[in-house]
Design an enzyme around this catalytic site. Structure first.
Site, PDB file in Angstrom:
ATOM      1  N   TYR A 100       0.863  -1.182   0.000  1.00 50.14           N
ATOM      2  CA  TYR A 100       0.000   0.000   0.000  1.00 50.14           C
ATOM      3  C   TYR A 100       0.900   1.232   0.000  1.00 50.14           C
ATOM      4  O   TYR A 100       2.012   1.204   0.518  1.00 50.14           O
ATOM      5  CB  TYR A 100      -0.984   0.008   1.176  1.00 50.14           C
ATOM      6  CG  TYR A 100      -0.362  -0.184   2.536  1.00 50.14           C
ATOM      7  CD1 TYR A 100      -0.009   0.907   3.327  1.00 50.14           C
ATOM      8  CD2 TYR A 100      -0.130  -1.462   3.048  1.00 50.14           C
ATOM      9  CE1 TYR A 100       0.570   0.728   4.581  1.00 50.14           C
ATOM     10  CE2 TYR A 100       0.437  -1.644   4.298  1.00 50.14           C
ATOM     11  CZ  TYR A 100       0.780  -0.540   5.055  1.00 50.14           C
ATOM     12  OH  TYR A 100       1.349  -0.717   6.289  1.00 50.14           O
ATOM     13  N   HIS A 104       5.662   3.092   5.096  1.00 52.31           N
ATOM     14  CA  HIS A 104       5.665   2.291   6.315  1.00 52.31           C
ATOM     15  C   HIS A 104       6.925   1.439   6.341  1.00 52.31           C
ATOM     16  O   HIS A 104       7.503   1.132   5.297  1.00 52.31           O
ATOM     17  CB  HIS A 104       4.405   1.422   6.409  1.00 52.31           C
ATOM     18  CG  HIS A 104       4.222   0.479   5.253  1.00 52.31           C
ATOM     19  ND1 HIS A 104       3.790   0.887   4.003  1.00 52.31           N
ATOM     20  CD2 HIS A 104       4.425  -0.854   5.161  1.00 52.31           C
ATOM     21  CE1 HIS A 104       3.720  -0.160   3.194  1.00 52.31           C
ATOM     22  NE2 HIS A 104       4.113  -1.231   3.871  1.00 52.31           N
TER      23      HIS A 104
END
Length: 164
Positions: A100, A104
């Site tokens: 996604y 992160h």
């Protein structure tokens, strides 16, 4: 949306292991949903940055070094404090291509063969920091190899373009 829900504490607020609230250089550290938190052999946490303008490794420049250093240092310290696993026993990395597009960072137990932790997809955060310190636009210029499954739409686009 689930990332934003975590960052805004609309979901999973009770699962937060550590937070640096700085809007530019902060992040939230939470256990990955793949980890049941019962054993340390497959420890798996994710650091989600507060900034929404950094989608992937490709967006990183020297401007982001403080953020990345915060994630590496504070993430290791929080995991050592909460779970007793020293930083030397962690693999800390980013995926490219990510699953996604909100920056992160993955923290996994060194002995755990986590999905996507292989060299074809994982870029160690310490290496990313070093690369950006040497060349501020390293990830805008560098050719990055990554695996694709035959059924992925991106693979089909490469086929159509005659690149595979």
């Amino acid at each position: 949306q689930w990332v934003y829900n975590i960052l805004e504490k609309k979901a999973e607020a009770d699962r937060i292991v550590h937070e640096n609230p700085d809007p530019s250089n902060g992040f939230v550290l939470v256990p990955d949903l793949k980890w049941n938190q019962n054993q340390l052999e497959d420890l798996y946490l994710i650091a989600l940055v507060h900034r929404r303008d950094i989608k992937s490794l490709r967006d990183l420049t020297a401007e982001h070094l403080l953020l990345l250093r915060n994630i590496l240092q504070e993430g290791k310290e929080a995991i050592a404090k909460r779970f007793g696993v020293p930083g030397s026993q962690l693999r800390v990395y980013l995926h490219y291509q990510p699953s996604y597009y909100h920056l992160h960072v993955h923290f996994t137990a060194l002995g755990y063969d986590a999905p996507g932790s292989s060299v074809e997809r994982a870029h160690l955060l310490a290496d990313v920091i070093d690369n950006l310190a040497m060349d501020p636009t390293f990830y805008q210029k560098r050719a990055l190899t990554f695996p694709l499954r035959a059924d992925e739409p991106l693979f089909k686009k490469f086929q159509e373009a005659g690149k595979v």
